[in-house]
Design an enzyme around this catalytic site. Structure first.
Site, PDB file in Angstrom:
ATOM      1  N   TYR A  70      -6.689  -5.666 -12.299  1.00  0.00           N
ATOM      2  CA  TYR A  70      -7.468  -5.081 -11.203  1.00  0.00           C
ATOM      3  C   TYR A  70      -8.676  -4.644 -11.512  1.00  0.00           C
ATOM      4  O   TYR A  70      -9.586  -4.501 -10.524  1.00  0.00           O
ATOM      5  CB  TYR A  70      -6.529  -3.712 -10.667  1.00  0.00           C
ATOM      6  CG  TYR A  70      -5.265  -4.255  -9.718  1.00  0.00           C
ATOM      7  CD1 TYR A  70      -5.713  -4.083  -8.474  1.00  0.00           C
ATOM      8  CD2 TYR A  70      -3.990  -4.361 -10.371  1.00  0.00           C
ATOM      9  CE1 TYR A  70      -4.756  -4.445  -7.577  1.00  0.00           C
ATOM     10  CE2 TYR A  70      -3.153  -4.534  -9.169  1.00  0.00           C
ATOM     11  CZ  TYR A  70      -3.257  -4.535  -7.951  1.00  0.00           C
ATOM     12  OH  TYR A  70      -2.422  -4.924  -6.967  1.00  0.00           O
ATOM     13  N   ARG A  73     -10.788  -7.509 -10.509  1.00  0.00           N
ATOM     14  CA  ARG A  73     -10.842  -7.422  -9.108  1.00  0.00           C
ATOM     15  C   ARG A  73     -12.051  -6.718  -8.633  1.00  0.00           C
ATOM     16  O   ARG A  73     -12.687  -6.692  -7.795  1.00  0.00           O
ATOM     17  CB  ARG A  73      -9.470  -7.463  -8.559  1.00  0.00           C
ATOM     18  CG  ARG A  73      -8.811  -8.718  -8.533  1.00  0.00           C
ATOM     19  CD  ARG A  73      -7.404  -8.998  -7.963  1.00  0.00           C
ATOM     20  NE  ARG A  73      -7.736  -8.169  -6.421  1.00  0.00           N
ATOM     21  CZ  ARG A  73      -6.825  -7.478  -5.665  1.00  0.00           C
ATOM     22  NH1 ARG A  73      -5.781  -7.195  -6.049  1.00  0.00           N
ATOM     23  NH2 ARG A  73      -7.081  -7.329  -4.426  1.00  0.00           N
ATOM     24  N   HIS A 126      -4.272  -0.093   2.592  1.00  0.00           N
ATOM     25  CA  HIS A 126      -3.818  -0.369   1.472  1.00  0.00           C
ATOM     26  C   HIS A 126      -4.496   0.175   0.106  1.00  0.00           C
ATOM     27  O   HIS A 126      -4.362  -0.153  -0.913  1.00  0.00           O
ATOM     28  CB  HIS A 126      -3.488  -2.053   1.110  1.00  0.00           C
ATOM     29  CG  HIS A 126      -2.576  -2.327   1.978  1.00  0.00           C
ATOM     30  ND1 HIS A 126      -2.310  -3.789   2.052  1.00  0.00           N
ATOM     31  CD2 HIS A 126      -1.534  -2.042   2.900  1.00  0.00           C
ATOM     32  CE1 HIS A 126      -1.179  -4.081   2.969  1.00  0.00           C
ATOM     33  NE2 HIS A 126      -0.759  -2.752   3.321  1.00  0.00           N
ATOM     34  N   GLY A 194      -7.904 -12.916   9.660  1.00  0.00           N
ATOM     35  CA  GLY A 194      -7.612 -13.348   8.303  1.00  0.00           C
ATOM     36  C   GLY A 194      -6.686 -12.681   7.666  1.00  0.00           C
ATOM     37  O   GLY A 194      -6.729 -12.433   6.299  1.00  0.00           O
TER      38      GLY A 194
HETATM   39  C1  BJW Z   1      -9.186 -16.868   6.751  1.00  0.00           C
HETATM   40  C2  BJW Z   1     -10.058 -17.254   5.867  1.00  0.00           C
HETATM   41  C3  BJW Z   1     -11.466 -17.318   6.570  1.00  0.00           C
HETATM   42  C4  BJW Z   1      -8.310 -17.547   4.690  1.00  0.00           C
HETATM   43  N1  BJW Z   1     -11.490 -16.839   7.770  1.00  0.00           N
HETATM   44  N2  BJW Z   1      -8.998 -16.372   7.915  1.00  0.00           N
HETATM   45  C5  BJW Z   1       9.807  -5.221   6.601  1.00  0.00           C
HETATM   46  C6  BJW Z   1      10.507  -6.358   6.661  1.00  0.00           C
HETATM   47  C7  BJW Z   1      10.219  -6.798   5.421  1.00  0.00           C
HETATM   48  C8  BJW Z   1       9.844  -6.256   4.193  1.00  0.00           C
HETATM   49  C9  BJW Z   1       9.411  -5.269   4.381  1.00  0.00           C
HETATM   50  C10 BJW Z   1       9.469  -4.386   5.773  1.00  0.00           C
HETATM   51  N3  BJW Z   1       8.678  -3.306   5.541  1.00  0.00           N
HETATM   52  C11 BJW Z   1       8.572  -3.113   4.348  1.00  0.00           C
HETATM   53  C12 BJW Z   1       8.790  -4.184   3.491  1.00  0.00           C
HETATM   54  C13 BJW Z   1       8.521  -4.388   2.076  1.00  0.00           C
HETATM   55  C14 BJW Z   1       7.243  -4.823   1.692  1.00  0.00           C
HETATM   56  C15 BJW Z   1       6.715  -6.139   2.417  1.00  0.00           C
HETATM   57  O1  BJW Z   1       5.874  -6.134   3.468  1.00  0.00           O
HETATM   58  N4  BJW Z   1       7.232  -7.409   2.088  1.00  0.00           N
HETATM   59  C16 BJW Z   1       6.689  -8.555   2.451  1.00  0.00           C
HETATM   60  C17 BJW Z   1       6.293  -9.447   1.452  1.00  0.00           C
HETATM   61  C18 BJW Z   1       8.151  -9.022   3.174  1.00  0.00           C
HETATM   62  N5  BJW Z   1       6.009  -3.604   2.127  1.00  0.00           N
HETATM   63  C19 BJW Z   1       5.894  -2.775   1.310  1.00  0.00           C
HETATM   64  O2  BJW Z   1       6.403  -2.656   0.269  1.00  0.00           O
HETATM   65  C20 BJW Z   1       5.012  -1.512   1.871  1.00  0.00           C
HETATM   66  N6  BJW Z   1       5.565  -0.309   1.444  1.00  0.00           N
HETATM   67  C21 BJW Z   1       6.662  -0.042   2.326  1.00  0.00           C
HETATM   68  O3  BJW Z   1       6.850  -0.480   3.211  1.00  0.00           O
HETATM   69  O4  BJW Z   1       6.865   1.271   1.826  1.00  0.00           O
HETATM   70  C22 BJW Z   1       7.902   1.909   2.762  1.00  0.00           C
HETATM   71  C23 BJW Z   1       8.065   3.392   1.853  1.00  0.00           C
HETATM   72  C24 BJW Z   1       8.025   4.400   2.584  1.00  0.00           C
HETATM   73  C25 BJW Z   1       8.336   5.858   2.217  1.00  0.00           C
HETATM   74  C26 BJW Z   1       8.278   5.890   0.770  1.00  0.00           C
HETATM   75  C27 BJW Z   1       8.527   4.779  -0.026  1.00  0.00           C
HETATM   76  C28 BJW Z   1       8.309   3.365   0.451  1.00  0.00           C
HETATM   77  C29 BJW Z   1       3.554  -1.745   0.985  1.00  0.00           C
HETATM   78  C30 BJW Z   1       2.879  -3.041   1.036  1.00  0.00           C
HETATM   79  C31 BJW Z   1       1.859  -2.930   0.185  1.00  0.00           C
HETATM   80  C32 BJW Z   1       1.035  -4.537   0.131  1.00  0.00           C
HETATM   81  N7  BJW Z   1       0.114  -4.362  -0.849  1.00  0.00           N
HETATM   82  C33 BJW Z   1      -0.764  -5.538  -1.006  1.00  0.00           C
HETATM   83  C34 BJW Z   1      -1.299  -5.195  -2.618  1.00  0.00           C
HETATM   84  C35 BJW Z   1      -2.351  -4.158  -2.372  1.00  0.00           C
HETATM   85  C36 BJW Z   1      -3.535  -4.174  -3.653  1.00  0.00           C
HETATM   86  C37 BJW Z   1      -4.028  -5.379  -3.948  1.00  0.00           C
HETATM   87  O5  BJW Z   1      -4.822  -5.641  -3.075  1.00  0.00           O
HETATM   88  O6  BJW Z   1      -3.577  -5.966  -4.996  1.00  0.00           O
HETATM   89  O7  BJW Z   1      -1.672  -5.612  -0.142  1.00  0.00           O
HETATM   90  S1  BJW Z   1       0.131  -7.057  -1.013  1.00  0.00           S
HETATM   91  C38 BJW Z   1      -1.013  -8.004  -0.531  1.00  0.00           C
HETATM   92  O8  BJW Z   1      -0.881  -8.417   0.855  1.00  0.00           O
HETATM   93  C39 BJW Z   1      -2.324  -6.872  -0.320  1.00  0.00           C
HETATM   94  C40 BJW Z   1      -2.795  -7.488   1.213  1.00  0.00           C
HETATM   95  O9  BJW Z   1      -3.399  -6.237   1.666  1.00  0.00           O
HETATM   96  C41 BJW Z   1      -1.681  -7.618   1.869  1.00  0.00           C
HETATM   97  C42 BJW Z   1      -1.647  -8.713   2.967  1.00  0.00           C
HETATM   98  O10 BJW Z   1      -2.112 -10.033   2.801  1.00  0.00           O
HETATM   99  P1  BJW Z   1      -3.469 -10.657   3.867  1.00  0.00           P
HETATM  100  O11 BJW Z   1      -4.477  -9.661   3.709  1.00  0.00           O
HETATM  101  O12 BJW Z   1      -2.665 -11.228   4.865  1.00  0.00           O
HETATM  102  O13 BJW Z   1      -3.894 -11.893   2.808  1.00  0.00           O
HETATM  103  P2  BJW Z   1      -3.068 -13.263   2.653  1.00  0.00           P
HETATM  104  O14 BJW Z   1      -3.591 -14.161   1.342  1.00  0.00           O
HETATM  105  O15 BJW Z   1      -1.535 -13.213   2.805  1.00  0.00           O
HETATM  106  O16 BJW Z   1      -3.538 -14.231   3.935  1.00  0.00           O
HETATM  107  C43 BJW Z   1      -5.038 -14.439   4.102  1.00  0.00           C
HETATM  108  C44 BJW Z   1      -5.024 -15.057   5.594  1.00  0.00           C
HETATM  109  O17 BJW Z   1      -6.415 -15.429   5.608  1.00  0.00           O
HETATM  110  C45 BJW Z   1      -4.348 -16.364   5.465  1.00  0.00           C
HETATM  111  O18 BJW Z   1      -3.666 -16.387   6.744  1.00  0.00           O
HETATM  112  C46 BJW Z   1      -5.288 -17.502   5.486  1.00  0.00           C
HETATM  113  O19 BJW Z   1      -5.003 -18.668   6.529  1.00  0.00           O
HETATM  114  C47 BJW Z   1      -6.582 -16.748   6.206  1.00  0.00           C
HETATM  115  N8  BJW Z   1      -7.871 -16.921   5.817  1.00  0.00           N
HETATM  116  N9  BJW Z   1      -9.646 -17.830   4.943  1.00  0.00           N
HETATM  117  C48 BJW Z   1     -10.206 -16.441   8.431  1.00  0.00           C
HETATM  118  N10 BJW Z   1     -12.526 -17.781   5.996  1.00  0.00           N
END
Ligand code: BJW
Length: 265
Positions: A70, A73, A126, A194
């Protein structure tokens, strides 16, 4: 360059919207040189599975590895510059402000680039990698531009510093989630930029906006989990599609200074 299919239709919808919400993800910062999470050979989790780095359990098991990853990053985000996509979203906010409308950016990114580009209404769903907090006292600090002296870094209160981001299994900040829910419930148009739309609850904001009758426009270089359900999918990099979209909607990137003078080109 040929405009992406749907650009002019999406621009018409944008021009007619008084209230716009933007849901952004890592793709909007890709052209600033920051790796995305899941796509491409530079993907952040290419070498480590998410559960190794982005969970409280990972930090408890190996605080040195997680802190160093981190901190690297954090330094990369500080060194990065906002790109044309971030700047177009800031221009969009100014256009809407100048017309008595509103625009809010709901970002999953932790890099601070939307604010640095000039967007004023930014909700960080986030958290931020630019601030860290003590595992014992919760006190937040904003470290300087140098790498940490050690990994992990002890805090003054006898705990460890951890990034002020939301890991899997952790709740999103209550105020941010509430602001996001309000924004998608009241917007006329949601711009989804994105993001793979694979991470919840952020991904759920897209369906919530659609259910309230908002037009949903997606900008992405590839299909996402949301693509099948959006009104317009604009295929291409955010850094070129977003400026074209704003110009197609409003005629220029910057709003007119007053009602009399034409907008600067
Ligand atoms: C371009 C491009 C260009 C490239 N132009 N486009 C419901 C169903 C199933 C699971 C769950 C659910 N609800 C909750 C969950 C569990 C979990 C979850 O979602 N799991 C899934 C994997 C299934 N969620 C959680 O745990 C969340 N918490 C929660 O629900 O808590 C409940 C709770 C309540 C009360 C008490 C306790 C708990 C928390 C989620 C936290 C996510 N954190 C991260 C890390 C953050 C820190 C860090 O930066 O390291 O956030 S994970 C990571 O993914 C990061 C991002 O913000 C997030 C999203 O990713 P993103 O931004 O979409 O990136 P990519 O790489 O996936 O996509 C990039 C896109 O860009 C692609 O589509 C490319 O095509 C495109 N692209 N170049 C335009 N130039």
């Amino acid at each position: 360059m040929t405009p992406p299919d749907g650009l002019f239709e999406a621009a018409d919808a944008l021009r007619g919207a008084a209230s716009v919400a933007v849901l952004s993800g890592a793709g909007v910062s890709a052209e600033s040189g920051l790796a995305t999470f899941r796509d491409g050979c530079d993907a952040l989790w290419g070498r480590y599975p998410p559960e190794r780095l982005a969970t409280p359990e990972a930090f408890a098991a190996d605080p040195a590895l997680v802190s160093e990853w981190y901190d690297r990053r954090r330094l990369a985000c500080l060194a990065a510059e906002p790109n044309a996509g971030h700047r177009a979203l800031a221009a969009l906010e100014r256009w809407l402000d100048s017309r008595g409308g509103d625009c809010v950016v709901l970002t999953q990114n932790v890099d601070g680039l939307h604010r640095r580009a000039g967007s004023q209404r930014v909700v960080e769903l986030h958290g931020s990698v630019l601030t860290w907090r003590c595992t014992r006292s919760g006190e937040r600090v904003t470290p300087g531009p140098e790498p940490f002296a050690s990994y992990p870094l002890p805090s003054h209160a006898g705990g460890l510093l951890r990034p002020d981001v939301v890991w899997f299994g952790e709740a999103l900040p209550e105020a941010a989630l509430a602001a996001a829910a309000r924004a998608v419930a009241s917007c006329d148009l949601l711009l989804v930029v994105g993001t793979s739309a694979r991470v919840w609850p952020a991904a759920g904001l897209i369906g919530a906006a659609a259910a309230e009758g908002a037009t949903v426009v997606e900008v992405n270089t590839a299909d996402s989990e949301a693509s099948a359900d959006v009104d317009w999918h604009l295929r291409g990099p955010a850094g070129s599609v977003l400026p074209r979209l704003v110009v197609a909607a409003f005629g220029a990137l910057a709003p007119a200074r007053d009602a009399e003078s034409p907008p600067p080109v």
